[in-house]
Design a protein around this motif. Structure first.
Motif, PDB file in Angstrom:
ATOM      1  N   TYR A 168      31.886 -34.383   1.874  1.00 21.24           N
ATOM      2  CA  TYR A 168      33.259 -34.548   1.882  1.00 21.24           C
ATOM      3  C   TYR A 168      33.560 -35.950   1.580  1.00 21.24           C
ATOM      4  O   TYR A 168      34.942 -36.098   1.363  1.00 21.24           O
ATOM      5  CB  TYR A 168      33.659 -34.295   3.488  1.00 21.24           C
ATOM      6  N   GLN A 169      32.711 -36.952   1.360  1.00 23.59           N
ATOM      7  CA  GLN A 169      32.882 -38.278   0.773  1.00 23.59           C
ATOM      8  C   GLN A 169      32.206 -38.603  -0.446  1.00 23.59           C
ATOM      9  O   GLN A 169      30.908 -38.361  -0.218  1.00 23.59           O
ATOM     10  CB  GLN A 169      32.872 -39.148   1.982  1.00 23.59           C
ATOM     11  N   MET A 170      32.856 -39.269  -1.221  1.00 22.41           N
ATOM     12  CA  MET A 170      31.955 -39.831  -2.559  1.00 22.41           C
ATOM     13  C   MET A 170      32.522 -41.159  -2.845  1.00 22.41           C
ATOM     14  O   MET A 170      33.471 -41.525  -2.700  1.00 22.41           O
ATOM     15  CB  MET A 170      32.376 -38.952  -3.706  1.00 22.41           C
ATOM     16  N   GLU A 171      31.240 -41.921  -2.815  1.00 12.24           N
ATOM     17  CA  GLU A 171      31.583 -43.514  -3.061  1.00 12.24           C
ATOM     18  C   GLU A 171      31.764 -43.764  -4.583  1.00 12.24           C
ATOM     19  O   GLU A 171      30.817 -43.537  -5.382  1.00 12.24           O
ATOM     20  CB  GLU A 171      30.429 -44.276  -2.333  1.00 12.24           C
ATOM     21  N   ILE A 172      32.714 -44.681  -4.916  1.00 13.06           N
ATOM     22  CA  ILE A 172      32.978 -45.128  -6.091  1.00 13.06           C
ATOM     23  C   ILE A 172      32.220 -46.615  -6.511  1.00 13.06           C
ATOM     24  O   ILE A 172      32.202 -47.368  -5.331  1.00 13.06           O
ATOM     25  CB  ILE A 172      34.659 -45.242  -6.519  1.00 13.06           C
ATOM     26  N   PRO A 173      31.490 -46.911  -7.574  1.00 17.18           N
ATOM     27  CA  PRO A 173      31.166 -47.941  -7.646  1.00 17.18           C
ATOM     28  C   PRO A 173      31.985 -49.218  -7.457  1.00 17.18           C
ATOM     29  O   PRO A 173      33.439 -48.886  -7.546  1.00 17.18           O
ATOM     30  CB  PRO A 173      30.632 -48.314  -9.006  1.00 17.18           C
ATOM     31  N   ARG A 174      31.693 -50.475  -6.888  1.00 17.41           N
ATOM     32  CA  ARG A 174      32.519 -51.412  -6.489  1.00 17.41           C
ATOM     33  C   ARG A 174      33.380 -52.120  -7.502  1.00 17.41           C
ATOM     34  O   ARG A 174      32.735 -52.081  -8.723  1.00 17.41           O
ATOM     35  CB  ARG A 174      31.676 -52.739  -5.640  1.00 17.41           C
ATOM     36  N   ILE A 175      34.459 -52.386  -7.269  1.00 19.10           N
ATOM     37  CA  ILE A 175      35.539 -53.176  -8.328  1.00 19.10           C
ATOM     38  C   ILE A 175      35.313 -54.767  -8.185  1.00 19.10           C
ATOM     39  O   ILE A 175      35.275 -55.087  -7.238  1.00 19.10           O
ATOM     40  CB  ILE A 175      36.761 -52.630  -7.982  1.00 19.10           C
ATOM     41  N   ASN A 224      40.838 -45.338  -0.967  1.00 19.15           N
ATOM     42  CA  ASN A 224      40.484 -43.913  -1.162  1.00 19.15           C
ATOM     43  C   ASN A 224      41.530 -43.112  -1.682  1.00 19.15           C
ATOM     44  O   ASN A 224      42.878 -43.213  -1.591  1.00 19.15           O
ATOM     45  CB  ASN A 224      40.023 -43.454   0.396  1.00 19.15           C
ATOM     46  N   PHE A 225      41.199 -41.889  -2.114  1.00 15.08           N
ATOM     47  CA  PHE A 225      41.964 -41.043  -2.803  1.00 15.08           C
ATOM     48  C   PHE A 225      41.432 -39.742  -2.588  1.00 15.08           C
ATOM     49  O   PHE A 225      40.169 -39.357  -2.054  1.00 15.08           O
ATOM     50  CB  PHE A 225      42.135 -41.010  -4.407  1.00 15.08           C
ATOM     51  N   ILE A 226      42.356 -38.590  -2.150  1.00 17.93           N
ATOM     52  CA  ILE A 226      41.921 -37.212  -2.227  1.00 17.93           C
ATOM     53  C   ILE A 226      42.206 -36.439  -3.288  1.00 17.93           C
ATOM     54  O   ILE A 226      43.176 -36.379  -4.041  1.00 17.93           O
ATOM     55  CB  ILE A 226      42.750 -36.587  -1.004  1.00 17.93           C
ATOM     56  N   VAL A 227      40.890 -35.893  -3.762  1.00 21.09           N
ATOM     57  CA  VAL A 227      41.385 -35.235  -5.119  1.00 21.09           C
ATOM     58  C   VAL A 227      40.322 -33.745  -5.203  1.00 21.09           C
ATOM     59  O   VAL A 227      39.733 -33.442  -4.067  1.00 21.09           O
ATOM     60  CB  VAL A 227      40.226 -36.366  -6.381  1.00 21.09           C
ATOM     61  N   PRO A 228      40.911 -32.963  -6.155  1.00 20.20           N
ATOM     62  CA  PRO A 228      40.364 -31.420  -5.865  1.00 20.20           C
ATOM     63  C   PRO A 228      38.674 -31.594  -6.016  1.00 20.20           C
ATOM     64  O   PRO A 228      38.152 -32.408  -6.649  1.00 20.20           O
ATOM     65  CB  PRO A 228      40.707 -30.926  -7.343  1.00 20.20           C
ATOM     66  N   ARG A 229      38.066 -30.686  -5.501  1.00 21.80           N
ATOM     67  CA  ARG A 229      36.690 -30.544  -5.304  1.00 21.80           C
ATOM     68  C   ARG A 229      36.115 -29.867  -6.584  1.00 21.80           C
ATOM     69  O   ARG A 229      35.301 -28.841  -6.376  1.00 21.80           O
ATOM     70  CB  ARG A 229      36.267 -29.770  -4.243  1.00 21.80           C
ATOM     71  N   ILE A 230      36.310 -30.563  -7.812  1.00 18.83           N
ATOM     72  CA  ILE A 230      35.691 -29.998  -8.936  1.00 18.83           C
ATOM     73  C   ILE A 230      35.077 -31.333  -9.773  1.00 18.83           C
ATOM     74  O   ILE A 230      35.466 -32.242  -9.471  1.00 18.83           O
ATOM     75  CB  ILE A 230      36.866 -29.252  -9.758  1.00 18.83           C
ATOM     76  N   VAL A 243      37.827 -33.529  -1.859  1.00 22.90           N
ATOM     77  CA  VAL A 243      36.799 -34.140  -1.508  1.00 22.90           C
ATOM     78  C   VAL A 243      37.591 -35.693  -1.527  1.00 22.90           C
ATOM     79  O   VAL A 243      38.618 -35.931  -2.313  1.00 22.90           O
ATOM     80  CB  VAL A 243      35.740 -34.217  -2.433  1.00 22.90           C
ATOM     81  N   GLU A 244      37.167 -36.512  -0.862  1.00 23.97           N
ATOM     82  CA  GLU A 244      37.810 -37.849  -0.683  1.00 23.97           C
ATOM     83  C   GLU A 244      36.665 -38.903  -1.513  1.00 23.97           C
ATOM     84  O   GLU A 244      35.486 -38.607  -1.434  1.00 23.97           O
ATOM     85  CB  GLU A 244      37.593 -38.304   0.907  1.00 23.97           C
ATOM     86  N   ILE A 245      37.251 -39.645  -2.568  1.00 24.86           N
ATOM     87  CA  ILE A 245      36.513 -40.503  -3.203  1.00 24.86           C
ATOM     88  C   ILE A 245      37.150 -41.895  -2.687  1.00 24.86           C
ATOM     89  O   ILE A 245      38.350 -42.125  -2.241  1.00 24.86           O
ATOM     90  CB  ILE A 245      36.625 -40.470  -4.758  1.00 24.86           C
ATOM     91  N   TYR A 246      36.152 -43.123  -2.447  1.00 27.05           N
ATOM     92  CA  TYR A 246      36.410 -44.196  -1.824  1.00 27.05           C
ATOM     93  C   TYR A 246      35.636 -45.372  -2.509  1.00 27.05           C
ATOM     94  O   TYR A 246      34.596 -45.051  -3.059  1.00 27.05           O
ATOM     95  CB  TYR A 246      36.340 -44.110  -0.068  1.00 27.05           C
ATOM     96  N   GLY A 247      36.179 -46.463  -2.446  1.00 27.45           N
ATOM     97  CA  GLY A 247      35.417 -47.859  -2.902  1.00 27.45           C
ATOM     98  C   GLY A 247      35.993 -48.831  -2.351  1.00 27.45           C
ATOM     99  O   GLY A 247      36.681 -48.777  -1.499  1.00 27.45           O
ATOM    100  N   HIS A 248      35.562 -50.033  -2.828  1.00 29.76           N
ATOM    101  CA  HIS A 248      35.583 -51.611  -2.408  1.00 29.76           C
ATOM    102  C   HIS A 248      36.177 -52.261  -3.480  1.00 29.76           C
ATOM    103  O   HIS A 248      35.548 -51.946  -4.581  1.00 29.76           O
ATOM    104  CB  HIS A 248      34.578 -51.961  -1.662  1.00 29.76           C
TER     105      HIS A 248
END
Length: 931
Positions: free
Chosen positions: A112-119, A77-83, A31-36
């Motif tokens: 397939y994408q999850m958003e990380i809280p803003r930095i 963004n980062f690609i991490v295991p779907r767990i 799954v892709e995790i991404y943020g700003h």
């Protein structure tokens, strides 16, 4: 249908192959995790170094945050295991304190994408005043006009040599591969720009000329062309539909905060004048601009260009324009709320003169018609639009109010001849109308916990046309009979319309970024029109002849009602639509296959003469759409549409319109629907090391049951009778391409070449003499266009050689249609040079425009057009004087040439005379004080 299935299978195969390739690179489900990342105080974008760690602080991956140069956000963004797992993110950036964010990956569902809280990063105390949102780069040596950064084409404004006082349009006209049409549409490498943006935001959306004509060139840092995420995708936080192809004008850093005022006034010979003023206030979150523009030159091209002054491209007539407007764009610091409002007012005073010669192909000898007309119109329009964008709520509201009024006076003289003179006619006319409309659109998007999406779209529209009044006076002389038919008429039209629309769509998330959406929509539209036509000449009173007067009583007016040409119509239309959509959207491209089915029910109340009836009809339309777009360094686009056009319900009702006895229109209740197959494709290739680009594309169009015109010609009176009917055999296809690149290592020489070939098969009914004979006229047209440009630039000197060729080759099946081969070609050049030590800038262009192959000898001409401009700035650039000289040799004209299956037409319009104009421009720049 076979063509549609083949295209859909091809697009699916292309997308599937791409997925297969990417799947081979992945092992296991991911799954892709991404943020700003932003500044904690200003909310400005940042580009920190991001470290992804496990819950035990073990380093998993690192990446540098990407800070967009053209948009106000950063992204990583980062690609991490779907767990389900817990992560720690560390952000480091010079001048800022290290920032840590704890993130727990859970509740993924089918996402397939999850958003990380803003930095949000805080500045260090000793770096509090450091400027962190750098948008420029240090350039040494010769500036490069064009560069490629990924999928973005960047034009450096400082690399172009433009005279002082130039506007944005002058810059874009010099950019390699760019073209501006007369209506303000912009094309880059043969592809149309969807939106023209200012610092990534809309500016009078839909009216490019607002910015082209009023934004000073000296404020522009660069112009970028790229594919921009749509508003709906921004609401969703990821790509859910095709990106827009935009041109983004970036202001220089010194104009990012503060304000500027730029004004110019001028007067010239031939009573030419102009004046304009532009003001802009800008800070990190708000932009306010206002402008006033007035001129009577009906022209926005400038000397020193590439010879767009050719006669066939000249604006028609004389036009005085007065325009003013204001634009506001503001957002909150969190960038979750955006407001965009535009208001414009436009007054136009047009003086048009036209002379036309036409030849109609007929079964028993061609028919010739000559006409001349003059008109004077005054128009006023206002446009108010407001867009509210609430990202957190997933809501977008857009409101438009539009209205205006117009008045026109006209005169016309026509004559028709075949084997002998048939008739001549003189007409006078006067009209006025007013109208207003309002529309509202609401879009709401919600991503569900498990990854699927739900969206709603509601919109409404209302239109009211106040009585459109038209007076007309005509005198027809029939040569064979030696008789005259004199008429004096008055017409009044009132219309009201409303519609509303609602749509709900549910989208399923599928593996490999695929989505499947299913939606239902309903639309209802009601319209009411009353058209009344009166024969004032039947009153028997000379006062109503050419005096634009009406009887004093309603009964007197109704006594001369032309019932056969008056009608009352009210319509109710209801659409039910179901759609199935399969799509795949990512940063690299979009695949979309849309299969809609629409059911339409129509009901019409129709009153005309003794006929008072209610008619109904229902039909089902299948209009699929398929496309594939890639946004990378070498973008590819493929598209196919199937459109079905139903005959207007009103035109199916039995009627005869004989208000003009020389042009009688019959309805056709048997007219069938028209089907259009349309497709296009384009590939663009770029080379970063050489700065070259190449594009190639195609278009095709096929019509089934096209709408042609059955025409019967009365050889005694010279009158025509028309009726629309179906005809088959119409299609067209074209190939286009272009290539531009520098020729030397220092990129001083550049070549730009483009061309296209279009084959058009036009089929229509031939004109029949005194009979309803079914004779088809088939015409084959081949259009060839070639453009070449060789340019040189060194320091304050730039020059270019330009050549253009347009060929039209036509052949027909009728015996009396001879082959037609016309050639329009141009050659010439331009120079711009700033004389060292004097500050005087000279811009001039001279081009030869030649025409060959036209039936009228007056049109086979050689016109040499020369324009020049001198510019000098004073008081450190605050004041600029400019001397403009247009068409010094008095050669400009305006000619249009059209040929199809019905015949050919050559038209000459009046245009602005040659003139010399002296202008003075003043600019004031206020920058914020440095702390």
């Amino acid at each position: 249908m076979k063509l549609l299935i083949a295209i859909i299978m091809m697009l699916t195969a292309v997308a599937a192959s791409a997925d297969t390739g990417s799947a081979k690179k992945k092992k296991g489900k991911t799954v892709e995790i991404y943020g700003h990342a932003y500044d904690a105080f200003t909310k400005g974008k940042l580009a920190p170094f991001i470290t992804l760690m496990g819950s035990d602080s073990t380093v998993i991956d690192t990446v540098t945050c990407y800070a967009s140069e053209t948009r106000s956000f950063s992204w990583y963004n980062f690609i991490v295991p779907r767990i389900e797992a817990k992560y720690i993110l560390k952000a480091t950036l010079e001048g800022y304190e290290d920032c840590y964010v704890d993130y727990e990956l859970k509740d993924m569902g089918r996402k397939y994408q999850m958003e990380i809280p803003r930095i949000l990063m805080k500045r260090k105390d000793d770096e509090g005043m450091r400027n962190i949102d750098l948008e420029g780069v240090v350039v040494t040596g010769t500036r490069v006009q064009i560069a490629y950064k990924g999928d973005t084409v960047v034009y450096d404004a400082a690399a172009f040599n433009l005279p002082e006082g130039s506007m944005l349009d002058g810059l874009i006209r010099q950019m390699p591969g760019a073209e501006i049409k007369d209506n303000g549409d912009i094309y880059v490498n043969g592809k149309k720009i969807d939106n023209l943006l200012l610092n990534g935001k809309d500016f009078f959306k839909g009216d490019n000329k607002m910015m082209l004509d009023n934004l000073p060139y000296f404020t522009v840092k660069d112009v970028r062309v790229y594919h921009k995420t749509s508003e709906k995708s921004e609401l969703a936080g990821r790509e859910i539909e095709k990106k827009d192809y935009v041109m983004d004008v970036s202001l220089k850093r010194e104009y990012a905060r503060g304000y500027i005022v730029n004004s110019e006034m001028g007067a010239g010979t031939e009573e030419r004048w102009m004046g304009r003023a532009f003001g802009l206030y800008y800070d990190d979150h708000t932009r306010v601009s206002a402008f006033v523009n007035m001129n009577n030159v009906n022209e926005d091209r400038r000397p020193g260009g590439d010879g767009e002054w050719k006669p066939s491209d000249m604006p028609r007539g004389l036009l005085a324009t007065r325009q003013t407007g204001i634009s506001l764009n503001t957002e909150d610091k969190d960038k979750s709320v955006n407001e965009n409002m535009n208001v414009s007012l436009t007054w136009k005073d047009a003086d048009n003169v036209m002379n036309r010669m036409s030849e109609t192909f007929a079964t028993e000898g061609n028919i010739y018609k000559g006409s001349s007309s003059a008109s004077r119109s005054r128009n006023f329009n206002f446009n108010i639009s407001n867009g509210l964008f609430l990202k957190k709520a997933g809501l977008r509201l857009y409101t438009v109010v539009y209205g205006g009024s117009s008045r026109e006076e006209s005169s016309q003289r026509d004559s028709t001849s075949g084997t002998q003179d048939m008739n001549s006619i003189n007409r006078l006319g006067r009209s006025k109308n007013r109208h207003v409309s309002i529309s509202q659109d609401l879009y709401w998007f919600k991503e569900l916990k498990w990854g699927d999406c739900l969206s709603f779209n509601l919109s409404g529209y209302y239109f009211h046309g106040k009585p459109n009044e038209t007076y007309g006076s005509s005198n027809i002389f029939y040569s064979a009979a030696g008789e005259s038919d004199k008429r004096n008429t008055f017409s009044e039209a009132v219309s009201d319309k409303y519609s509303y629309y609602g749509e709900a769509e549910y989208t399923f998330v599928l593996p490999s970024r695929w989505r499947m959406g299913s939606g239902l929509s309903y639309r209802q539209e009601y319209g009411r029109d009353r058209n009344s036509h009166y024969r004032l000449d039947l009153l028997g009173d000379d006062r109503y002849e050419e005096q634009w007067l009406l009887p004093s009583t309603h009964d007197s007016l109704m006594s001369v009602l032309d019932a056969g040409n008056s009608r009352f119509v009210s319509t109710m239309e209801r659409d039910f639509r179901a759609v199935l959509r399969l799509s795949r959207n990512s940063d690299n491209g979009t695949v979309n296959i849309t299969i809609p089915v629409k059911r339409t029910d129509e009901r019409m109340h129709y009153m005309r003469m003794a006929l008072d009836t209610v008619a109904q009809r229902s039909y089902t339309a299948f209009e699929p759409y398929a496309s594939i777009y890639t946004y990378g360094k070498n973008p590819i686009s493929l598209r196919y549409d199937l459109d079905v056009f139903q005959p207007d319900f009103l035109n199916l009702m039995p009627s005869t319109d004989d208000r003009n006895p020389l042009s009688v229109r019959l309805s056709n209740p048997s007219l069938k629907r028209r089907t259009r197959h349309k497709g296009s494709g384009q590939m663009t290739f770029t080379n970063d090391s050489t700065g070259a680009s190449f594009y190639v594309g195609f278009d095709f169009l096929f019509l089934h049951n096209a709408w042609g015109t059955r025409t019967t010609y009365n050889s005694f009176t010279g009158a025509y009778t028309y009726m629309t009917d179906n005809v088959n055999g119409c299609w067209s296809g074209s190939l286009k391409g272009g290539w531009q690149c520098p020729l030397d290592s220092r990129k001083r020489f550049r070549i730009d070449f483009s061309g296209s070939v279009k084959y058009e098969r036009s089929v229509d009914f031939g004109v029949a003499y005194d009979t309803d004979a079914d004779v088809l006229s088939k015409v084959t047209n081949i259009y060839t266009r070639l453009n070449g440009k060789l340019s040189y630039r060194r320091g304050l000197f730039s020059a270019a050689l330009v050549s253009k060729l347009v060929m039209r080759n036509s052949r027909g099946n009728l015996d009396n249609m001879y082959g037609i081969d016309t050639y329009d070609y141009q050659y010439g050049g331009n120079i711009q040079y700033t004389v060292p030590g004097t500050g005087i800038c000279l811009a001039t262009d001279i081009n030869m425009f030649s025409r060959r192959g036209y039936s009228s000898g007056k049109m086979n001409t050689d016109d040499i057009v020369w324009n020049a401009q001198l510019t000098r700035s004073f008081f450190k650039g605050c004041l600029t004087a400019k001397l403009q000289m247009f068409d010094l040799l008095h050669q400009l004209s305006n000619v249009r040439y059209v040929i199809n299956a019905q015949g050919r037409t050559e038209t000459l319009y009046n245009c602005i005379p040659r003139y010399i104009m002296l202008t003075a421009a003043y600019k004031l720049v206020k920058k914020p004080k440095k702390k």
